[in-house]
Design a protein around this motif. Structure first.
Motif, PDB file in Angstrom:
ATOM      1  N   ASN A  82       0.826  -1.213   0.000  1.00 28.49           N
ATOM      2  CA  ASN A  82       0.000   0.000   0.000  1.00 28.49           C
ATOM      3  C   ASN A  82       0.855   1.256   0.000  1.00 28.49           C
ATOM      4  O   ASN A  82       0.550   2.232  -0.701  1.00 28.49           O
ATOM      5  N   LYS A  89      -6.704  -6.629  -3.187  1.00 22.25           N
ATOM      6  CA  LYS A  89      -7.996  -6.816  -2.530  1.00 22.25           C
ATOM      7  C   LYS A  89      -8.329  -8.306  -2.487  1.00 22.25           C
ATOM      8  O   LYS A  89      -7.919  -9.070  -3.368  1.00 22.25           O
ATOM      9  N   ASN A  91     -10.200 -11.526  -3.110  1.00 21.62           N
ATOM     10  CA  ASN A  91     -11.147 -12.084  -4.079  1.00 21.62           C
ATOM     11  C   ASN A  91     -11.182 -13.593  -3.845  1.00 21.62           C
ATOM     12  O   ASN A  91     -10.299 -14.317  -4.312  1.00 21.62           O
ATOM     13  N   TYR A  99      -5.636 -12.546  -1.736  1.00 22.29           N
ATOM     14  CA  TYR A  99      -5.498 -11.161  -2.194  1.00 22.29           C
ATOM     15  C   TYR A  99      -4.965 -11.155  -3.619  1.00 22.29           C
ATOM     16  O   TYR A  99      -3.941 -11.789  -3.914  1.00 22.29           O
ATOM     17  N   LYS A 102      -4.591  -5.477  -8.803  1.00 19.02           N
ATOM     18  CA  LYS A 102      -5.323  -5.052  -9.990  1.00 19.02           C
ATOM     19  C   LYS A 102      -4.654  -5.614 -11.237  1.00 19.02           C
ATOM     20  O   LYS A 102      -5.307  -6.046 -12.181  1.00 19.02           O
TER      21      LYS A 102
END
Length: 377
Positions: A82, A89, A91, A99, A102
């Motif tokens: 981060n 994120k 999923n 995690y 993108k």
């Protein structure tokens, strides 16, 4: 002369290099770009860690893994990502708690920026490693490189197309290390004659529960033209030895309750009709009204909850996501990742006898082992 030479520009090597400051460091990488395995991971979205990480998710010496994960947790990894503009994120579509980034390219771009101070020898294969007069001499395909310390982070045998090689194991053996048996892992299974019906379902996936050794997994089973694959199979492959795997094709329902009807079996079982028809053929039952099933046929159908399957083998290293086995962890200092056989020689990540399940666990171990090494370089 380098203070530290890192063999391999994968997850562990790049993580280590990105944190080393004020030292002369180089990375030696067989590919023409860094992080090529990161690039293809998680369907190019990099399944980078898992919310549920523990030593129980690894085939390894549990205490060894526990100590390394404790030193650098999934939360610390996420904070690091981060702070460098990467925001994975959860999923859980494929594996619970995973995690995903993108894009894998985000991770590669991050490491590219964080390692601008590091000399990179790309398109350079390590051929051999020598130790003379307290100095390592690394013989590469292009030249000789000298370093005071060497970190081996070159991964395993999976993905030969990405220049995977046995160099980590060759170096380890040369310096007196034992290598536990190597096998493809997180890989699909080929089938024996009894399961040739799997091949007829190629491309179809269903949710199942699989039991292998003392582990159970719930997830997607994908039928393939060679046999079977999918997340539940890949995880099973990590623990499978030579015994049987047991599938529950209806893990959340009781087949007897579903068959209290006059409808056809294929209409009552909440599974794709293609699957039901091939399954019924495999146990010599025709698709007929449930009410006409004999006691013997009802009993035969109970195998839908405990279908035993003995794989013929697996799809091999070309399809395997990781290599099971590796440098024996009893011969590695858990506090530094340094070899107990040769001073100033370190081993990280996949080349060790530590293999995680599908779902970000192997990346987490790679990053954690790098940070354990960093603390002691």
């Amino acid at each position: 002369m380098y203070e530290i030479a890192i063999i391999g520009a994968g997850a562990s090597g790049l993580m280590l290099a990105s944190h080393i400051k004020n030292k002369k460091v180089c990375i030696i990488e067989a590919n023409n770009k860094i992080a090529q395995k990161i690039k293809i991971s998680g369907g190019a979205k990099c399944n980078i860690t898992n919310n549920l990480v523990s030593c129980d998710n690894y085939l390894a010496n549990k205490e060894f893994v526990k100590e390394i994960l404790k030193n650098y947790t999934n939360h610390q990894l996420l904070d690091f990502l981060n702070s460098n503009g990467v925001f994975p994120k959860v999923n859980p579509k494929l594996v619970k708690g995973t995690y995903f980034c993108k894009s894998s390219q985000d991770v590669i771009d991050m490491f590219t920026k964080l390692t601008t101070h590091v000399k990179k020898y790309l398109n350079t294969k390590v051929i051999d490693l020598f130790y003379e007069d307290d100095i390592f001499i690394i013989q590469t395909s292009n030249s000789k490189i000298k370093a005071k310390k060497v970190v081996v982070a070159s991964g395993g045998l999976s993905y030969a197309s990405l220049n995977a090689s046995s160099i980590a194991y060759d170096i380890a053996k040369k310096f007196g290390h034992n290598i536990t048996k190597l096998d493809p892992a997180l890989v699909g299974f080929t089938v024996q004659k009894e399961q040739f019906w799997f091949k007829k379902l190629s491309g179809l996936s269903i949710m199942v529960k699989a039991k292998v050794e003392n582990k159970s997994f719930y997830g997607s089973l994908l039928f393939a033209h060679k046999g079977c694959s999918g997340p539940v199979i890949l995880n099973s492959s990590l623990y499978w030895k030579k015994g049987k795997i047991v599938f529950d094709f209806l893990p959340k329902q009781n087949y007897k309750n579903l068959l209290k009807s006059n409808a056809l079996i294929s209409s009552r079982l909440p599974l794709p009709k293609r699957f039901v028809q091939e399954f019924l053929n495999s146990i010599n039952i025709i698709d007929k009204p449930c009410s006409s099933l004999t006691k013997q046929e009802l009993q035969a159908l109970s195998v839908i909850h405990n279908y035993e399957f003995s794989p013929a083998g697996n799809f091999g290293y070309t399809k395997a996501e990781v290599t099971k086995g590796g440098v024996c962890t009893d011969e590695i200092d858990v506090n530094s990742m340094e070899s107990l056989k040769q001073k100033n020689l370190y081993f990280l990540g996949e080349c060790l006898d530590v293999t995680g399940e599908l779902g970000g666990y192997n990346f987490q171990f790679a990053f954690s082992s790098a940070m354990k090494c960093l603390n002691n370089l």
